[in-house]
Design a protein around this motif. Structure first.
Motif, mmCIF file in Angstrom:
data_model
loop_
_atom_site.group_PDB
_atom_site.id
_atom_site.type_symbol
_atom_site.label_atom_id
_atom_site.label_comp_id
_atom_site.label_asym_id
_atom_site.label_seq_id
_atom_site.Cartn_x
_atom_site.Cartn_y
_atom_site.Cartn_z
ATOM 1 N N LEU A 1 40.153 85.591 51.242
ATOM 2 C CA LEU A 1 39.402 84.366 50.950
ATOM 3 C C LEU A 1 38.931 84.355 49.498
ATOM 4 N N MET A 2 38.351 85.455 49.064
ATOM 5 C CA MET A 2 37.879 85.530 47.682
ATOM 6 C C MET A 2 39.024 85.416 46.690
ATOM 7 N N ASP A 3 40.112 86.100 46.976
ATOM 8 C CA ASP A 3 41.263 86.102 46.070
ATOM 9 C C ASP A 3 41.833 84.699 45.907
ATOM 10 N N HIS A 4 41.976 83.972 47.007
ATOM 11 C CA HIS A 4 42.524 82.624 46.936
ATOM 12 C C HIS A 4 41.559 81.669 46.236
ATOM 13 N N LEU A 5 40.271 81.819 46.488
ATOM 14 C CA LEU A 5 39.300 80.956 45.822
ATOM 15 C C LEU A 5 39.311 81.170 44.314
ATOM 16 N N VAL A 6 39.377 82.431 43.903
ATOM 17 C CA VAL A 6 39.380 82.752 42.469
ATOM 18 C C VAL A 6 40.671 82.279 41.811
ATOM 19 N N ASP A 7 41.794 82.404 42.518
ATOM 20 C CA ASP A 7 43.067 81.926 41.957
ATOM 21 C C ASP A 7 43.023 80.423 41.666
ATOM 22 N N GLU A 8 42.245 79.693 42.448
ATOM 23 C CA GLU A 8 42.132 78.249 42.234
ATOM 24 C C GLU A 8 41.296 77.911 41.006
ATOM 25 N N TYR A 9 40.626 78.896 40.428
ATOM 26 C CA TYR A 9 39.867 78.651 39.200
ATOM 27 C C TYR A 9 40.780 78.542 37.976
ATOM 28 N N PHE A 10 41.944 79.176 38.034
ATOM 29 C CA PHE A 10 42.801 79.254 36.855
ATOM 30 C C PHE A 10 43.397 77.907 36.421
ATOM 31 N N PRO A 11 43.958 77.087 37.353
ATOM 32 C CA PRO A 11 44.595 75.837 36.893
ATOM 33 C C PRO A 11 43.696 74.932 36.049
ATOM 34 N N PRO A 12 42.440 74.659 36.451
ATOM 35 C CA PRO A 12 41.618 73.799 35.585
ATOM 36 C C PRO A 12 41.298 74.430 34.240
ATOM 37 N N VAL A 13 41.168 75.763 34.201
ATOM 38 C CA VAL A 13 40.894 76.426 32.922
ATOM 39 C C VAL A 13 42.099 76.280 31.992
ATOM 40 N N TYR A 14 43.307 76.492 32.534
ATOM 41 C CA TYR A 14 44.517 76.315 31.724
ATOM 42 C C TYR A 14 44.669 74.859 31.271
ATOM 43 N N LYS A 15 44.335 73.936 32.149
ATOM 44 C CA LYS A 15 44.441 72.520 31.813
ATOM 45 C C LYS A 15 43.507 72.157 30.660
#
Length: 323
Positions: A137-151
């Motif tokens: 759960l934590m791993d998937h939630l944190v992975d979802e942080y990356f796309p907006p940061v890259y954007k």
């Protein structure tokens, strides 16, 4: 809505069992998910699971900072997911014991749903139990942080290069919007980083966490995210300061131009005003060529001032306003 998932000793996964049947000795561990529960369903946290009133209060309020609390037989973990469009944080509460996990959230969370249906086919997750489920759960939630940061990073690069040939006011508006979004992400990611640091460094959590190295990996991802956000915030500040300097420089050139024009016309206006007065006796008015003499004097004064300002470097113009 309440849904249940049970992993039997044989490895079989059973969905939607009644809560009472979850206590069966054949069940190795189980997962109960509360999604936007009603008031009656929320009472089950106290009546059926006997969770601490403070933990239940944290679940109901949905205003908690990411944290982990240790109780007698379970952990209470508060995590945050983010909405990809609005970047708003959504709270996910998790109770973790040795033989069960309970999740509590107000809105549907895509990553949680993916894990819910993935568990039936994932033997490693079945064997790992609640501890590995918490990691997933934590791993998937944190992975979802990356796309907006890259954007946001790509948007900053576009603003820096100004490929769309926007005006400074439009560029500044974009920079301030990006800084706001970065602040929202930082407000979510920093507490999650602190949560993971406590999980990997607290000896009191060892009983519920089997493989600490996996949580260390998530912590490393969060450190990278924080570094990226801080770097982008610094870049946006540099871009903002540079465009403000360019705007200020342009304003100074405009004011200098107006000052030069005013300075040139000031003595000319004085001369024109002096000889425009309706006095009856003015010696200079009687001469045949006095008009041409006065005009020549005015031209000479204007030319002299222009030459003086040019020598002072007031007419220099430097091209190139790219950052």
């Amino acid at each position: 809505m309440i849904r249940t998932l049970a992993v039997q000793s044989t490895g079989a996964v059973i969905y939607d069992l009644p809560l009472k049947e979850l206590k069966n000795p054949d069940i190795k561990w189980y997962w109960v998910d509360f999604q936007d529960p009603t008031a009656e369903e929320t009472k089950l946290l106290s009546k059926f699971f006997k969770f601490h009133p403070l933990a239940i209060e944290d679940c109901v309020e949905f205003v908690q900072r990411p944290k982990v609390d240790t109780y007698d037989t379970y952990l209470f973990v508060v995590m945050h997911s983010i909405q990809q469009k609005t970047l708003e944080a959504e709270e996910l509460d998790l109770f973790v014991a040795k033989n069960y996990a309970v999740t509590f959230h107000k809105k549907s969370i895509r990553d949680l749903n993916n894990i819910w249906f993935k568990l039936k086919k994932d033997s490693l997750l079945q064997e790992g139990g609640p501890s590995l489920l918490m990691h997933q759960l934590m791993d998937h939630l944190v992975d979802e942080y990356f796309p907006p940061v890259y954007k946001l990073e790509d948007q900053l690069n576009e603003i820096e290069e100004n490929t769309k040939d926007l005006t400074i006011s439009e560029l500044m508006e974009g920079v301030f919007d990006i800084r706001t979004d970065l602040y929202m992400l930082r407000r979510t990611i920093i507490p999650m980083r602190d949560l993971l640091y406590r999980i990997i460094s607290s000896s009191g959590l060892k009983a519920y966490i089997k493989d600490e190295i996996y949580f260390q990996d998530i912590y490393d991802h969060l450190l990278k995210l924080v570094e990226m956000i801080d770097a982008n915030r610094e870049l946006s500040a540099d871009i903002r300061d540079s465009y403000l300097s360019i705007s200020s420089d342009r304003m100074n050139r405009v004011m200098m131009t107006l000052t030069v024009i005013s300075s040139i016309f000031l003595p000319l206006t004085f001369i024109a005003g002096l000889y425009g007065m309706n006095f009856q006796y003015m010696p200079e008015l009687t001469g045949k060529y006095n008009y041409f003499v006065v005009v020549a004097i005015m031209v000479f004064i204007a030319a002299g001032m222009i030459y003086f300002f040019a020598k002072m470097g007031w007419f220099r113009y430097h091209k190139g306003t790219k950052l």
